[in-house]
Design a protein around this motif. Structure first.
Motif, mmCIF file in Angstrom:
data_model
loop_
_atom_site.group_PDB
_atom_site.id
_atom_site.type_symbol
_atom_site.label_atom_id
_atom_site.label_comp_id
_atom_site.label_asym_id
_atom_site.label_seq_id
_atom_site.Cartn_x
_atom_site.Cartn_y
_atom_site.Cartn_z
ATOM 1 N N THR B 199 -40.941 12.316 55.435
ATOM 2 C CA THR B 199 -40.026 11.367 56.076
ATOM 3 C C THR B 199 -40.656 9.985 55.995
ATOM 4 N N ILE B 200 -39.844 8.979 56.313
ATOM 5 C CA ILE B 200 -40.345 7.604 56.207
ATOM 6 C C ILE B 200 -40.972 7.156 57.520
ATOM 7 N N PRO B 205 -42.115 -0.318 56.670
ATOM 8 C CA PRO B 205 -42.032 -1.784 56.735
ATOM 9 C C PRO B 205 -40.629 -2.318 56.456
ATOM 10 N N LEU B 206 -39.796 -1.535 55.772
ATOM 11 C CA LEU B 206 -38.460 -2.025 55.432
ATOM 12 C C LEU B 206 -37.436 -1.702 56.507
ATOM 13 N N GLY B 207 -37.815 -0.861 57.479
ATOM 14 C CA GLY B 207 -36.856 -0.470 58.500
ATOM 15 C C GLY B 207 -35.744 0.402 57.958
ATOM 16 N N ILE B 208 -36.071 1.283 57.038
ATOM 17 C CA ILE B 208 -35.085 2.221 56.499
ATOM 18 C C ILE B 208 -34.737 3.250 57.566
ATOM 19 N N MET B 277 -31.690 3.505 46.826
ATOM 20 C CA MET B 277 -31.271 4.898 46.629
ATOM 21 C C MET B 277 -31.913 5.801 47.675
ATOM 22 N N TYR B 278 -33.177 5.529 48.002
ATOM 23 C CA TYR B 278 -33.826 6.339 49.017
ATOM 24 C C TYR B 278 -33.149 6.164 50.364
ATOM 25 N N PRO B 282 -29.149 11.104 50.182
ATOM 26 C CA PRO B 282 -30.001 12.230 50.566
ATOM 27 C C PRO B 282 -30.564 13.009 49.377
ATOM 28 N N TRP B 283 -29.858 13.076 48.279
ATOM 29 C CA TRP B 283 -30.406 13.845 47.146
ATOM 30 C C TRP B 283 -31.676 13.201 46.619
ATOM 31 N N VAL B 284 -31.792 11.879 46.729
ATOM 32 C CA VAL B 284 -33.024 11.209 46.319
ATOM 33 C C VAL B 284 -34.101 11.463 47.359
#
Lengths: 414, 358
Positions: B199-200, B205-208, B277-278, B282-284
């Protein structure tokens, strides 16, 4: 050996025990030097190389390691398990829902724009989890209908025996009369029940806020979203057949799996070296594709690709295809925002790996068009008696569709 | 005299079927007697006749023979373990810019040489395949502002070039392997699922969005291993596994409809696109595994200089990080050559130290 001092050599010559010892010691040292790079420490000398050479475990934070996710569909993880093979709304609610209007069903914000006030809908928290009604208060019928509408998207199949094929349909309670909707859903139910297929039906209006956020309101982009939702609701099914609500299945004796999905049959049916965009395009379907590899089955109408009926396999390619196609950058792109077919044609023309997984089959196999008596019939696309599916595309919305459907449904082959 | 000999050498081959009979060459001189193992023993027997310490000599000779054989056999043994085809291919992107917009300076040439030598030595040591790919500016990529996407094309092409390899390690030119002893399979690639963040949440840092619908990492392998720096994903050093997924990713990575909308915003081109894309698909997301930046891609102090106090980004000499990436050393007042020489000398120092350990 020659550099060994003379006295030691003499000593070695006389004493046999120590000599053997020295020879073995020398061999061990050489062995250590060659294998471990450290003459004296040998295998223990490896401990002197930094630990970072073997692993970067000291950099990892174990709290986040092995955190695996299985997020459910769009409406969150508070899913409602369903044992039966049908996840469908109650069609009889259509009239009430229409009277309630979207303003009641969703949260709403009015934004002033140049062309007047613009209603922006959003999902309220009760779409994502059940909110208990205060005690003593009885839920009335209207509240029940609203809560059914909001919780439909959280239903997932949880039976023991997953269907292999799932029929998918979106029902629009604003566009079609209730009488018509009351014929479409049973039409699917009868067919699905006969072969043990699953059935996944949603109200099209449920997707309104998602469409609005990228300027797709009023378009057919919800079909892409709906198919992906269906895959998440039936995670173990193999094929998902989206058949639009204006289509009717007229041959209950035809089993879709034997009719189209089996690789042997599909290999015969698929159109090879066939243009993607009609009448002619540089990009064509591949000539030699193994039908085993097909994950996407489409048809064409006289304008080009059609999204009225699509079959998508529940595998990496099927999911990636739907997620890529339904991405916000595609839906929000000015050329595609009003028409998902343009985006579909674009994907197939630019991405050979997806094109290689796509089959175009003759329209009349799963998408025969109803043609008015006066209009000219097209032998390759117009419905003829005995066809599997009829597409009532040209029926007059709100008035004419029901009557037309009746005339067809009389002839359904059981 | 010599002329005739040269001429006759061509005509008369030096073989057993020589017309001059066995043992004679065309020079009519008796052939020199070659070395025979038996001579060794003969010599020792002669000594025996004289009655001197023949047994000692015999033992000495046999000991030398044993040691020499042992050394030669042992030194060959490690290569037996590597007889199987290497699973790892290192792709080194060289010739960045290719001297199109300005002359390549001698220092740039020097850095490029050291970088290649560094990777070549590492690859030879572990039996990996090293392939050097030219990423100079090309017309077909500048046409649609798509220079960054050459990376995807190179990866596709390399996958075709080495059909038996499993993992492909992309390295930018300004990287330097500090610990050549690292065995990639032991270090990262074996059980990669247990060594990477799925998981991120660990660093974002990008706030994804940490959670998006339809994600399922439970049953997915890791096919892409990368690290994040202070500005998000870093594609200076990343691993891609050959699979249906990675082929699809390389195919879908560049799309004119996406790029038409974003080419002004996407400063880092393919890197930004992968981030998009990330964050959306979800597939990525299912098959991406993150590692800490310092595991595969440490920075020198010049990079990420806004956060110079954060130890997560920068090369740590004490902990002996694996690789340094002098990202962005072309810009500002940094000098690629100075940085490169610094780390090259540091690595040399580390390796010399080891010899004193015995």
């Amino acid at each position: 050996m020659l550099s060994v001092p003379v006295s030691l050599r003499r000593y070695l010559k006389v004493a046999k025990g120590p000599k053997l010892f020295f020879i073995i010691l020398a061999l061990i040292l050489v062995f250590n030097w060659l294998f471990f790079g450290s003459v004296i420490l040998g295998p223990f000398g490896l401990g002197s190389t930094p630990a970072s050479v073997k692993s970067f475990r000291h950099l990892l934070n174990p709290a986040y390691l092995n955190v695996l996710q299985n997020t459910a569909g769009f409406q969150g993880r508070a899913t409602i398990p369903v044992k039966g093979r049908e996840i469908i709304p109650n069609v009889n609610d259509a009239g009430t829902l229409k009277q309630l209007t979207l303003d009641i069903l969703f949260g709403m914000q009015v934004q002033g724009t140049e062309s007047g006030d613009d209603k922006r809908y959003f999902y309220t928290p009760d779409f994502f989890e059940d909110i208990e009604t205060p005690e003593g208060e009885k839920t009335n019928d209207i509240q029940k209908i609203v809560s059914d509408f909001k919780s439909l998207g959280r239903k997932v199949f949880a039976g023991s025996n997953s269907p292999k094929v799932v029929l998918v349909v979106g029902l629009d309670f604003e566009k079609y009369e209730i009488d018509y909707l009351q014929k479409v859903l049973p039409n699917r139910q009868e067919y699905a029940a006969k072969y043990g297929y699953g059935l996944y039906a949603r109200w099209v209006q449920e997707f309104t806020p998602r469409l609005q956020s990228y300027g797709n309101f009023g378009s057919n982009w919800w079909r892409v979203i709906l198919l992906r939702e269906a895959m998440s609701a039936f995670p173990d099914a193999e094929f998902f057949w989206y058949l639009d609500e204006k289509c009717l299945i007229l041959r209950d004796d035809i089993n879709l799996q034997r009719y189209l999905l089996e690789p042997g049959v599909l290999g015969q049916a698929m159109l090879r070296d066939h243009p993607i965009v009609l009448p002619e395009s540089a990009v064509r379907t591949y000539r030699s594709v193994d039908p085993q590899d097909i994950s996407i089955i489409l048809t064409q109408d006289s304008y080009g690709l059609s999204t009225d009926t699509m079959i998508v396999k529940n595998d990496l390619y099927g999911k990636a295809f739907l997620e890529y196609w339904g991405d916000r950058l595609y839906r929000g792109y000015e050329n595609f925002a009003d028409n998902e077919i343009k985006a579909l044609a674009h994907i197939l023309q630019w991405h050979p790996y997806l094109l290689g997984r796509t089959a175009i089959v003759p329209s009349r196999m799963i998408n025969s068009l109803h043609t008015d008596e006066k209009a000219k019939k097209d032998a390759s696309r117009s419905y003829q008696k005995g066809d599997f599916v009829v597409n009532l595309r040209s029926c007059r919305l709100r008035t004419g569709c029901d009557a037309l459907a009746v005339s067809y449904l009389n002839d359904v082959v059981k | 005299m010599s002329d005739t000999r040269d001429g006759s050498e061509k005509d008369v081959p030096e073989t057993l079927e020589s017309p001059y009979g066995f043992g004679y060459s065309n020079t009519f001189k008796p052939r020199k007697q070659g070395f025979k193992i038996g001579d060794l023993f003969k010599a020792s027997f002669y000594r025996n006749k004289k009655g001197s310490n023949s047994r000692y000599n015999f033992r000495l000779i046999s000991l030398i023979v044993v040691v020499v054989t042992l050394i030669s056999v042992i030194s060959v043994i490690p290569s037996f373990f590597r007889l199987k085809q290497s699973k790892v291919v290192i792709i080194l992107a060289a010739n960045e810019g290719g001297g199109v917009q300005r002359w390549k300076t001698p220092q740039e040439w020097s850095v490029e040489r050291s970088s290649i030598a560094n990777k070549r030595e590492y690859a030879e040591r572990h039996g990996y395949i090293l392939t050097i790919k030219d990423v100079s500016l090309k017309r077909r990529y500048s046409h649609e502002w798509r220079e960054g996407w050459e990376k995807a094309d190179i990866l596709k092409q390399t996958m075709r070039q080495f059909p038996d390899a499993e993992w492909f390690w992309w390295l930018d030119l300004y990287t330097f392997i500090m610990e050549p002893e690292v065995d990639l399979e032991q270090y990262l690639l074996n059980h990669v699922e247990n060594k990477t963040y799925r998981t991120i949440e660990h660093f974002n840092p990008l706030g994804i969005d940490a959670q998006i619908p339809y994600t399922d990492t439970m049953n997915s392998p890791v096919d892409l291993v990368l690290a994040q720096d202070c500005g998000g994903f870093n594609l200076g050093s990343f691993f891609l596994r050959r699979s249906e997924w990675s082929e699809l990713l390389l195919d879908l990575w560049w799309d004119p409809a996406l790029y038409d909308q974003k080419h002004m915003e996407w400063e880092h081109k393919e890197q930004d696109c992968l981030e998009m894309m990330y964050s959306q698909m979800p597939w990525v997301r299912n098959r991406v595994g993150f590692v800490p930046l310092r595991a595969i891609n440490s920075f020198p102090p010049g990079a990420c200089s806004d956060q110079r106090d954060d130890p997560r980004y920068f090369y740590n000499e004490k902990e002996r990080d694996f690789l340094v990436n002098m990202a962005g050393c072309n810009y500002g007042d940094r000098s690629c050559w100075d940085e490169y020489e610094y780390y090259r000398k540091l690595q040399k120092k580390h390796r010399e130290k080891k010899w004193f350990w015995w």
